[in-house]
Design an enzyme around this catalytic site. Structure first.
Site, PDB file in Angstrom:
ATOM      1  N   ARG A 140      31.055 -61.106   6.992  1.00 38.06           N
ATOM      2  CA  ARG A 140      30.567 -60.228   5.922  1.00 38.06           C
ATOM      3  C   ARG A 140      30.989 -58.776   6.125  1.00 38.06           C
ATOM      4  O   ARG A 140      30.681 -58.168   7.153  1.00 38.06           O
ATOM      5  CB  ARG A 140      29.035 -60.301   5.871  1.00 38.06           C
ATOM      6  CG  ARG A 140      28.418 -59.467   4.764  1.00 38.06           C
ATOM      7  CD  ARG A 140      26.913 -59.583   4.844  1.00 38.06           C
ATOM      8  NE  ARG A 140      26.512 -60.970   4.826  1.00 38.06           N
ATOM      9  CZ  ARG A 140      26.054 -61.605   3.768  1.00 38.06           C
ATOM     10  NH1 ARG A 140      25.910 -60.966   2.642  1.00 38.06           N
ATOM     11  NH2 ARG A 140      25.715 -62.865   3.836  1.00 38.06           N
TER      12      ARG A 140
ATOM     13  N   CYS B 100      16.176 -47.512  17.516  1.00 36.12           N
ATOM     14  CA  CYS B 100      17.596 -47.767  17.269  1.00 36.12           C
ATOM     15  C   CYS B 100      18.256 -46.473  16.748  1.00 36.12           C
ATOM     16  O   CYS B 100      17.873 -45.965  15.686  1.00 36.12           O
ATOM     17  CB  CYS B 100      17.757 -48.914  16.268  1.00 36.12           C
ATOM     18  SG  CYS B 100      16.719 -50.339  16.690  1.00 36.12           S
TER      19      CYS B 100
ATOM     20  N   CYS C 110       9.249 -47.591  11.472  1.00 35.83           N
ATOM     21  CA  CYS C 110       9.437 -48.638  12.491  1.00 35.83           C
ATOM     22  C   CYS C 110       9.223 -48.062  13.892  1.00 35.83           C
ATOM     23  O   CYS C 110       9.649 -46.945  14.197  1.00 35.83           O
ATOM     24  CB  CYS C 110      10.837 -49.229  12.356  1.00 35.83           C
ATOM     25  SG  CYS C 110      11.144 -50.586  13.515  1.00 35.83           S
TER      26      CYS C 110
ATOM     27  N   CYS D 149      22.352 -65.636  10.817  1.00 36.07           N
ATOM     28  CA  CYS D 149      23.210 -64.543  10.365  1.00 36.07           C
ATOM     29  C   CYS D 149      23.112 -63.468  11.442  1.00 36.07           C
ATOM     30  O   CYS D 149      22.048 -62.886  11.640  1.00 36.07           O
ATOM     31  CB  CYS D 149      22.712 -64.015   9.015  1.00 36.07           C
ATOM     32  SG  CYS D 149      23.564 -62.521   8.458  1.00 36.07           S
TER      33      CYS D 149
ATOM     34  N   CYS E 203      17.263 -65.189   2.405  1.00 39.81           N
ATOM     35  CA  CYS E 203      17.525 -64.635   3.737  1.00 39.81           C
ATOM     36  C   CYS E 203      16.478 -63.558   3.991  1.00 39.81           C
ATOM     37  O   CYS E 203      16.094 -62.844   3.054  1.00 39.81           O
ATOM     38  CB  CYS E 203      18.928 -64.017   3.756  1.00 39.81           C
ATOM     39  SG  CYS E 203      19.304 -63.135   5.291  1.00 39.81           S
TER      40      CYS E 203
ATOM     41  N   CYS F 132      18.498 -61.216   0.080  1.00 37.48           N
ATOM     42  CA  CYS F 132      18.101 -60.907   1.462  1.00 37.48           C
ATOM     43  C   CYS F 132      17.017 -59.840   1.462  1.00 37.48           C
ATOM     44  O   CYS F 132      17.217 -58.748   0.922  1.00 37.48           O
ATOM     45  CB  CYS F 132      19.280 -60.359   2.252  1.00 37.48           C
ATOM     46  SG  CYS F 132      20.719 -61.409   2.260  1.00 37.48           S
TER      47      CYS F 132
ATOM     48  N   CYS G  43      19.363 -45.786  13.041  1.00 37.67           N
ATOM     49  CA  CYS G  43      18.549 -46.272  11.920  1.00 37.67           C
ATOM     50  C   CYS G  43      17.707 -45.194  11.248  1.00 37.67           C
ATOM     51  O   CYS G  43      16.953 -44.469  11.906  1.00 37.67           O
ATOM     52  CB  CYS G  43      17.652 -47.413  12.393  1.00 37.67           C
ATOM     53  SG  CYS G  43      16.819 -48.232  11.018  1.00 37.67           S
TER      54      CYS G  43
HETATM   55  N1  SAM Z   1      14.116 -54.355  11.692  1.00 38.53           N
HETATM   56  C1  SAM Z   1      14.933 -55.477  11.585  1.00 38.53           C
HETATM   57  C2  SAM Z   1      15.994 -55.529  12.648  1.00 38.53           C
HETATM   58  O1  SAM Z   1      16.227 -54.543  13.320  1.00 38.53           O
HETATM   59  O2  SAM Z   1      16.603 -56.600  12.773  1.00 38.53           O
HETATM   60  C3  SAM Z   1      15.589 -55.621  10.211  1.00 38.53           C
HETATM   61  C4  SAM Z   1      16.151 -54.401   9.533  1.00 38.53           C
HETATM   62  S1  SAM Z   1      17.509 -53.572  10.385  1.00 38.53           S
HETATM   63  C5  SAM Z   1      17.666 -52.138   9.361  1.00 38.53           C
HETATM   64  C6  SAM Z   1      18.907 -54.614   9.997  1.00 38.53           C
HETATM   65  C7  SAM Z   1      20.262 -54.216  10.491  1.00 38.53           C
HETATM   66  O3  SAM Z   1      20.786 -53.150   9.696  1.00 38.53           O
HETATM   67  C8  SAM Z   1      20.384 -53.670  11.897  1.00 38.53           C
HETATM   68  O4  SAM Z   1      20.387 -54.679  12.853  1.00 38.53           O
HETATM   69  C9  SAM Z   1      21.731 -52.965  11.840  1.00 38.53           C
HETATM   70  O5  SAM Z   1      22.761 -53.864  12.195  1.00 38.53           O
HETATM   71  C10 SAM Z   1      21.873 -52.572  10.379  1.00 38.53           C
HETATM   72  N2  SAM Z   1      21.832 -51.103  10.210  1.00 38.53           N
HETATM   73  C11 SAM Z   1      20.727 -50.331  10.232  1.00 38.53           C
HETATM   74  N3  SAM Z   1      21.047 -49.032  10.061  1.00 38.53           N
HETATM   75  C12 SAM Z   1      22.395 -48.980   9.937  1.00 38.53           C
HETATM   76  C13 SAM Z   1      23.323 -47.916   9.737  1.00 38.53           C
HETATM   77  N4  SAM Z   1      22.928 -46.651   9.665  1.00 38.53           N
HETATM   78  N5  SAM Z   1      24.631 -48.215   9.635  1.00 38.53           N
HETATM   79  C14 SAM Z   1      25.037 -49.510   9.716  1.00 38.53           C
HETATM   80  N6  SAM Z   1      24.206 -50.546   9.894  1.00 38.53           N
HETATM   81  C15 SAM Z   1      22.907 -50.292  10.009  1.00 38.53           C
HETATM   82 FE1  SF4 Z   2      13.412 -50.784  13.291  1.00 36.40          FE
HETATM   83 FE2  SF4 Z   2      15.702 -49.904  12.236  1.00 36.40          FE
HETATM   84 FE3  SF4 Z   2      15.663 -50.845  14.728  1.00 36.40          FE
HETATM   85 FE4  SF4 Z   2      15.309 -52.554  12.649  1.00 36.40          FE
HETATM   86  S1  SF4 Z   2      17.164 -51.376  13.120  1.00 36.40           S
HETATM   87  S2  SF4 Z   2      14.136 -52.482  14.566  1.00 36.40           S
HETATM   88  S3  SF4 Z   2      14.218 -51.202  11.231  1.00 36.40           S
HETATM   89  S4  SF4 Z   2      14.576 -49.006  13.973  1.00 36.40           S
END
Ligand code: SAM
Ligand code: SF4
Ligand code: DTB
Length: 328
Positions: free
Chosen positions: A275, A72, A68, A203, A143, A112, A75
């Protein structure tokens, strides 16, 4: 709006009464309550609005993993960090259908599908639309979480039969820039508006335990609760620290602070499904039961979240049996 600055100032809300807009001081005052008082109050609101012994279960599938563009800090799927997550292309439709069938057979009511995108390109979206149609045809709720949407994309998802779009605010506006620099929280709000306008259920929730303050946590809850229409589903994730990300060594949040956040979400968003999301694998059965007591009534079911583990379905089945909870 009354500003609550002490416990005495916490408004005595009738359980059915949604008090909005919520002031930050009011939600901070909820956090300051003795835990038992807070959980008691959350349970009261919960019982007025939901069956307290029923929990909704969704199964997650990562249909496009890793690589990606976004940064973040929590992530595993950001291309900017050296994590163990392997990149995978968009999953073929037949594999998605097979996973959804298996989830349905296990008893999940919602499926989802998550993609590690900043947002979907139109040709990728077309393939996701097929996934939504096929999963819907199995009789499951659908979802997706695909990142930020461009104009017209939410309507296409709605037309394909999408029930929920997951797009988290993730953290308080003030803290957001310390976690994510490649987009702003306003960008996320814009996508949520598009989802709402298209008539798809929203959500949206966040992650706690990222080093934010209690004030940041309360501000996130206020922001969600004060939306013109609060999200139908509010995931509260506990940070899963991922080796290789900037948050790998973040100190673990006090579990009772997690419970307080669930309770604050329940009280301020009485009609929403709250949730208990990421981080459940590290929680004891007793802590999860406390989260249910505090008003959590939805969770992810299945051995995997997106790139990290979740309690085995068998452990969850045993927990539900021990607690007398029915899955819905
Ligand atoms: N890329 C899209 C986005 O950012 O909305 C969808 C996938 S993203 C992985 C979905 C959500 O997963 C993020 O908004 C975050 O809240 C959660 N998430 C990702 N990594 C995480 C982690 N290490 N611990 C807890 N929640 C996490
Ligand atoms: Fe990309 Fe992870 Fe951020 Fe979603 S949470 S936008 S997958 S870096
Ligand atoms: C949400 O709020 N939590 C889920 C779902 N929405 C997409 C994702 C949790 C991801 C946990 C880390 C991982 O498995 O990569």
């Amino acid at each position: 709006m009354q500003q609550a600055s002490s416990l005495a100032a916490v408004p005595a809300v009738s359980p059915t009464e949604a008090v909005r807009p919520w002031a930050l001081a009011e939600v901070l005052a909820l956090y300051d309550l003795p835990l038992i008082d807070l959980v008691w109050r959350a349970q009261g609101v919960h019982r007025e609005n939901f069956d307290p012994n029923a929990i909704q279960r969704s199964t997650l599938l990562s249909v496009k993993t890793g690589g990606c563009s976004e940064d973040c800090s929590y992530c595993s799927q950001s291309a900017r960090y050296d994590t163990d997550t392997e990149r995978e292309r968009l999953m073929p439709l037949d594999q998605v259908i097979a996973a959804a069938q298996a989830a349905k057979a296990k008893g999940a009511s919602r499926f989802c599908m998550g993609a590690a995108w900043k947002g979907p390109k139109d040709n990728d979206l077309d393939r996701v639309l097929d996934m939504v149609r096929e999963v819907k045809a199995l009789g499951m709720q659908t979802c997706v979480t695909l990142g930020m949407l461009k104009e017209g994309q939410a309507e296409k998802l709605k037309d394909a039969g999408l029930d929920y779009y997951n797009h988290n605010l993730d953290t308080d506006k003030e803290f957001y820039g310390q976690v994510i620099k490649t987009h702003t929280q306003d960008d996320r709000l814009d996508t949520l508006d598009q989802v709402r306008d298209a008539g798809i259920n929203v959500c949206s929730g966040g992650i706690i335990g990222m080093g934010e303050s209690r004030k940041n946590r309360a501000a996130l809850i206020v922001q969600l609760a004060n939306m013109p229409q609060p999200p139908e589903s509010v995931p509260i994730n506990n940070l899963v620290p991922i080796p290789g990300t900037p948050m790998a060594d973040t100190a673990r949040l006090d579990p009772f602070e997690f419970v307080r956040t669930i309770a604050a979400a329940r009280i301020t968003m009485p009609k929403s499904w709250v949730r208990l999301s990421a981080g459940r694998q590290e929680m004891s059965d007793e802590l999860q039961a406390l989260c249910f007591l505090a008003g959590a009534n939805s969770m992810f079911y299945g051995d995997f979240l997106l790139t990290t583990g979740n309690p085995d379905a068998d452990r969850d089945d045993a927990l539900f049996a021990r607690l007398g909870i029915k899955a819905i």
